[in-house]
Scaffold this motif. Structure first.
Motif, short mmCIF file in Angstrom:
data_model
loop_
_atom_site.label_atom_id
_atom_site.label_comp_id
_atom_site.label_asym_id
_atom_site.label_seq_id
_atom_site.Cartn_x
_atom_site.Cartn_y
_atom_site.Cartn_z
N LEU A 354 34.78 37.91 42.61
CA LEU A 354 33.84 38.15 43.71
C LEU A 354 34.51 37.96 45.06
N LEU A 355 35.05 36.79 45.29
CA LEU A 355 35.61 36.51 46.61
C LEU A 355 36.86 37.33 46.87
N SER A 356 37.57 37.70 45.80
CA SER A 356 38.79 38.47 45.99
C SER A 356 38.51 39.88 46.44
N GLY A 357 37.27 40.34 46.21
CA GLY A 357 36.93 41.71 46.58
C GLY A 357 37.25 42.73 45.52
N ALA A 358 37.53 42.27 44.30
CA ALA A 358 37.92 43.21 43.23
C ALA A 358 36.87 43.33 42.15
N ALA A 359 35.68 42.79 42.40
CA ALA A 359 34.65 42.79 41.36
C ALA A 359 33.71 43.98 41.44
N PHE A 360 33.46 44.44 42.65
CA PHE A 360 32.43 45.45 42.86
C PHE A 360 33.00 46.67 43.54
N THR A 405 43.97 38.91 47.27
CA THR A 405 42.76 39.35 47.96
C THR A 405 42.81 40.86 48.10
N PHE A 406 41.69 41.50 47.79
CA PHE A 406 41.69 42.96 47.71
C PHE A 406 40.71 43.58 48.69
N GLU A 407 41.03 44.81 49.04
CA GLU A 407 40.11 45.62 49.82
C GLU A 407 39.90 46.92 49.07
#
Lengths: 622, 557
Positions: A354-360, A405-407
């Motif tokens: 979630l916080l990494s930005g790779a879940a959704f 961390t992902f975008e």
């Protein structure tokens, strides 16, 4: 020149075959060999006739040009170059004869649409890739006349005096001892007992099987003895050394709790019967197994902190996402948030999806999440993630900033709208043209019946075409499916895909597993035109096990460093070539190679030759 | 292809094979001009011939209707008949023909037959290009089929006719976004906001700003969108990403906790009209489900009843009707519907479960247990029924059977915290304190966000009768953590128990005094009285040996 060609000025090259040629042979001499969708004589003639019909009914100057003479065809090289595809379908020529059976009964049983995976691995250590293909079973009452089993094909790759490579697959299942019995889903490979022979793990709806490679062409099934005979429904699995003790552990992604007799029917708004969505079922817990070194594993799911968080797992890939030297896990969950399990270096993992930005998705909702791969597409030294999804959702590109961390950059990268029409499964980051930039391929096929195909009485009305995306090198991709050749015009129900250099010519080929259809061998026709570096990374121990998880940096003068890694996982329910293949473009300069071994040690080599495979043994650098 | 061309090809073909090809090709060319066979003619009943060339219309085909429900088949056939009559009527105006195509298209769209809806809307738009509805629907068809470029084209055309259509502006903005055309997307969202402040457009602007790495602006827009639509929990994710990128991790985590799947509201009358079109039991069931989820129970009852009118034998509809009736307060009617379901199908597990819940609400726990047992008998994977069975058994003092059911639930899905909690309560009742402690330690590790486990563990460490289980220091550490989060009567009482076990009786008495005051303030007089008797124990320097008086309740968020 191999074979005759007839060129039609409309722009299509339709190769022909001499009568009497060996139908099990494909040639790769750097020029185009026999190609077409399947090399079948009637179909070649049909295509030729269609081409003539099209040409004569248009205002184009079709028919003959100065390059075509009756009875003595020559090839216009410029036309060939413009119209050559990037891949050729060599299924028939290579003898890979396999039809997947999904066991469908008309009752819309959910497992029908999920399999199969495929595996590329060198089981006999003769330095070429062999193939394992997963088979289904009947799901309803009734029996089949011949038992359905997954199959092992040995690659008898040979070389002609002129350098032509001959790929020939031979079905060796019966002599191998592999007797799969459950409804097969996927395959993963890894040398779990460190004896130098790659082993095989087969996931299933039912009991999973672990086949230990005995080194003599045979395998022995030992899942129960090893403690990894998961029952339930698992799809993707991955071998990884998560505790850096030199022994491969195992992650098994479980999917859903499905009971044939207790599953409710699902309907569309019109009242017509459809396959249920995964939300109609409960997810099953995925499992992490620690290798105890004596041929057995221990279920450490709870101890690793993974017991209470899981979704219906489909795609799995392992990589060091936060750059701390320890392998992490990315799990694509179907209709649920994807998970990024970061290795805490103490035997536990933490899900930071979630916080990494790779879940959704960028929009903030979970997508289907089937196929997945990690790779450094922007050559900035970290592992980015690509996930395939359903028609109407678009596939997702998660760009890593190096810290894990992902975008989400699917839209600006040109990957959102181009993938909306497709349901993607098997996928990989691969440098198709060896220009040093990782491209993408997806194999596609829907999960809901396409009305037009139903009307055409198609027995498997879920077919879609594959896609290729070329990395422009500027953070964007262009859909070049149209350049890929007739192979990519064909419609299939694509599921698993294994990527690897089948003919050892320095470019990445593909084995595609199609649901309820024929498996396909797609040979890369362009990558070997550029220079490349091939590496096999092995342990210093006597066994010489593949060092899955090792990362490789290719250092080039005045050019970005290229990062790749040795891995067999990723894609969908499939196992890939564990060798590292790095495209060098037009450069003939021999680069330096730095290897970050899974145990944390780092070594560098300065004279690794290009355009061939080299084995790098841990501890052997000068 | 002319005969002359065919002759030329034939003569020039060298091989016999090539000549065969030419013959076949020619035959194909000739055959396409032949009159239709009987089979071809019959298939034209479900297919309209293309109208005169100058209209450039597409042929319309019906999907396979046989798989659709009977009422929907009739709807589609009736509409197709009307279209046929209209197109064959020489006096029909272009606008009439457009409407006929368009109305069929709407029905097919509602039935999710997008490939067949496409030519209908295409033709409607071609015949009445000034009517922005048809290009709007066509754009949505393309959007749902993943044809983004075409979707954009037709949203643009729709906006030419209806430039103030906020929904079209939103959807075009989304489509541009998917294509990576961020500035153009932002333009559409801005235009939408200029027409009317709406959360959807504001959300769109926020997403664009986020994609452009303008985090301050992204936060501004996304917070604005939330202000306009607090229920749109999907916005929280983008907001979390914006805060994260801006370096505010605390806010990022806050918004991730609030994240949900509820979409931003968008007033879209044309699409909403489609949702009312189909008369199928599936559609009514879906409408009922949505109404239930929104808390519109009366509407839910209406929808389920309408569905049952079309499909009186549908067990699912009748069971859901019962649920809707029960939550709207008509328990008797709910019970009757459930009994009717079971009369038709005694093995329908959801009806047994729902009946069990009704009986529970009436205090008839033993009968509820029977119903839950039936539910799991007929569907062993029915997790919710099994959990309710376990809870009911535990409350009736049947702890061993309860434990077996809890174990099954946890085996089926280890993520269900309520099952672990119930298991612990049953173990404590059976005086299996060591096992209870072990399960609680595991539960705290698995569910750090559930204070119930920490609380129960603290109390077990503080006051379990088994001195092998008690640990004053651990109790104190946990109690301090609890009190840091919240200083209510329960937490303060736990702190008192922990202090007493650690030998700090004066402090325990002070803490309990504070707890009593808090309980009295909240009107929990019975609790205050019980605590007062415990206070005397502490004053006598005697610890408590009862972890809890009544089983603590599980807090359903």
């Amino acid at each position: 020149m191999y074979g005759k060609r007839t060129v039609v000025k409309c722009g299509r090259t339709i190769p022909c075959r001499k009568k009497g040629s060996n139908n099990n042979v494909v040639s790769q001499t750097g020029q185009r060999g026999i190609g077409g969708t399947d090399g079948n004589h009637p179909r070649v003639w049909l295509r030729l006739s269609v081409a003539i019909l099209v040409c004569t009914s248009t205002t184009l100057a079709c028919g003959t040009d100065s390059n075509v003479t009756s009875g003595n065809a020559t090839v216009s090289r410029s036309i060939e170059a413009r119209s050559s595809g990037w891949f050729i379908d060599a299924t028939v020529e290579t003898g890979l004869d396999f039809m997947h059976v999904n066991g469908m009964t008309g009752e819309f049983y959910y497992p029908e649409i999920i399999a199969p995976g495929v595996a590329l691995f060198d089981y006999d250590n003769d330095e070429d890739l062999d193939v394992f293909l997963v088979q289904g079973q009947p799901l309803g009452p009734g029996k089949v006349s011949t038992p359905l089993r997954s199959r092992l094909f040995r690659n008898d790759l040979t070389f002609e005096p002129d350098g032509t490579r001959i790929v020939r697959f031979v079905d060796v299942t019966d002599m191998s001892g592999i007797r799969t019995t459950a409804y097969g889903m996927g395959a993963s490979v890894g040398d779990y007992n460190n004896d130098g022979w790659v082993d095989l793990y087969v996931t299933a709806l039912g009991r999973n099987q672990l086949y230990r490679n005995q080194g003599d062409g045979t395998f022995r099934e030992l899942a129960e003895h090893a403690g990894v005979d998961d029952s339930g429904w698992s799809v993707s699995a991955a071998f990884l050394d998560f505790d850096r003790d030199g022994w491969l552990d195992l992650y098994v992604g479980h999917y859903l709790n499905w009971d044939r007799d207790a599953s409710p029917p699902c309907f569309a708004a019109s009242g017509k019967r459809v396959y249920c969505a995964p939300q109609a079922y409960f997810a099953q817990q995925s499992r992490l197994y620690h290798n105890d070194r004596g041929g057995t594993f221990t279920n450490v799911t709870a101890a690793a902190g993974m017991a209470a968080q899981f979704g219906p797992a489909l795609g799995v890939t392992t990589a060091d996402f936060n750059g701390d030297g320890w392998v992490d896990l990315y799990v694509a969950n179907d209709g649920h948030p994807n998970q990024l399990w970061i290795n805490q270096r103490d035997g536990t993992f933490k899900d930071v999806g979630l916080l990494s930005g790779a879940a959704f998705s960028e929009y903030g909702k979970a997508k289907a999440g089937m196929g997945v791969d990690a790779g450094d597409f922007d050559n900035d030294g970290d592992e980015d993630v690509f996930v395939t999804n359903l028609t109407g959702e678009g596939h997702d590109l998660y760009v890593n900033d190096g810290s894990g961390t992902f975008e989400t950059r699917s839209a600006v990268a040109g990957l959102a709208y181009t993938t909306l029409p497709y349901t993607g499964f098997g996928t990989a980051w691969l440098d198709i043209d060896n220009d040093g930039w990782l491209d993408l391929i997806t194999v596609n096929g829907t999960v809901q019946r396409i009305d037009a195909l139903v009307r055409a009485n198609d027995p498997t009305p879920l077919r879609q075409r594959k896609q290729i995306f070329r990395n422009t090198g500027h953070g964007r991709f262009e859909d070049v499916t149209g350049l890929a050749g007739p192979v990519f015009d064909g419609l299939d129900v694509g599921r698993g895909a294994a990527f690897g250099d089948i003919d050892n010519d320095g470019d990445t080929d593909i084995i595609v597993g199609n649901n309820n259809g024929a498996t396909r061998v797609l040979l890369n026709a362009i990558g070997s035109r550029n220079h490349w570096l091939g590496l096999k990374l092995v342990t210093a121990k006597r066994s010489g096990r593949d060092m899955l998880g090792a990362r490789v940096a290719v250092l080039r003068d005045a050019q970005p460093m290229l990062w790749r890694r040795a891995r067999a996982d990723g894609s969908y329910a499939s196992a890939n070539d564990s060798r590292v293949l790095v495209g060098l473009g037009a450069s003939t300069v021999v680069p330096r190679v730095r290897v970050l071994w899974p145990d944390g040690r780092v070594e560098e080599w300065s004279q690794v030759p290009i355009d061939r495979y080299t084995t790098l043994v841990q501890g052997s650098s000068k | 292809m002319t005969l002359g061309a065919i002759r030329l090809l034939f003569l020039n073909s060298a091989s016999s094979g090539a000549r065969v090809v030419v013959v076949l090709t020619s035959a194909l060319a000739i055959c396409t001009c032949s009159p239709p066979t009987e089979q071809q003619a019959s298939s034209s009943r479900s297919r309209l011939q293309s109208p005169p060339a100058h209209h450039a219309l597409k042929p319309v085909m019906l999907p396979d209707l046989s798989a659709m429900s009977v009422p929907v088949q009739k709807q589609v056939r009736d509409r197709f008949e009307l279209l046929t009559r209209t197109t064959e009527d020489a006096a029909a105006r272009a606008s009439d023909r457009a409407d006929a195509y368009g109305e069929l298209g709407k029905l097919l769209f509602a039935a999710e037959s997008y490939a067949e809806a496409e030519p209908c809307f295409f033709n409607a738009h071609a015949l009445a290009p000034a009517d922005g509805r048809w290009s709007y629907y066509l754009a949505h068809v393309y959007r749902l089929q993943g044809e983004s470029m075409k979707a954009a084209e037709f949203f643009e055309r729709s906006l030419e006719q209806r430039p103030d259509d906020v929904a079209a502006l939103f959807w075009l903005g989304n489509t541009y976004f998917d294509q990576g055309r961020l500035d153009e997307a932002d333009g559409m969202f801005s235009r939408g906001l200029a027409r009317r402040p709406n959360a959807a457009a504001r959300f769109g602007r926020g997403r664009v700003a986020l994609a452009k790495h303008d985090y301050a602006r992204a936060i501004e827009h996304l917070e604005g969108a939330l202000t306009l639509d607090r229920n749109a929990t999907v916005i929280h994710y983008s907001l979390a990403m914006a805060y994260r990128a801006a370096g505010n991790l605390e806010q990022a985590e806050n918004h991730l906790r609030l994240r949900g799947d509820a979409e931003v509201r968008l007033t879209d009358p044309l699409i909403q009209e489609l949702e009312e079109l189909l008369h199928s039991e599936v559609v009514y069931e879906r409408r009922g489900d949505r109404a239930l989820a929104r808390g519109e129970f009366t509407a839910a009852v209406t929808h389920f009843r309408r569905g049952l009118d079309l499909a009186p034998t549908s067990l699912s509809l009748r069971q859901k009707l019962a649920v809707a009736l029960s939550v709207s307060g008509d328990l008797q009617a709910a019970g009757q519907e459930l009994l009717e379901v079971l009369r038709r199908s005694p093995e329908f597990a959801p009806a047994h479960y729902s009946l069990g819940v009704l009986l529970l609400s009436n205090g008839r726990e033993d009968l509820a247990i029977d119903r839950f047992m039936a539910a799991v008998r007929y569907d062993p994977t029915y997790l919710q029924a099994r959990l309710q069975l376990a809870n009911a058994l535990r409350r009736r003092g049947r702890f061993q059977p309860a434990l077996r059911q809890y174990a099954e639930v946890i085996k089926m899905d280890p993520r269900v915290p309520e099952a672990r909690f119930g298991e612990v309560l049953a173990l404590v009742r059976l005086k299996h304190y060591q096992e209870a402690r072990k399960q609680l330690i595991e539960a705290v590790r698995l569910h750090p966000d559930r204070p119930e486990f920490t609380h129960a563990l603290a109390r077990l460490y503080a006051a379990a009768p088994d001195d092998r289980v008690r640990d004053g220091q651990r109790a104190l550490a946990l109690a301090q953590e609890l009190v840091r989060r919240q200083r209510s009567a329960d937490e303060l009482e736990t702190m008192a128990m922990a202090l007493a076990e650690a030998g700090q009786y004066e402090a325990a008495a002070r803490s309990l005094g504070e707890a009593i005051a808090a309980a009295q303030e909240l009107g929990r007089i019975d609790l205050a009285r019980s605590m007062a008797s415990d206070l005397r124990l502490y004053e006598q320097h005697r610890p408590l040996r009862i972890p809890w008086r009544e089983d603590p309740s599980w807090d359903h968020p």
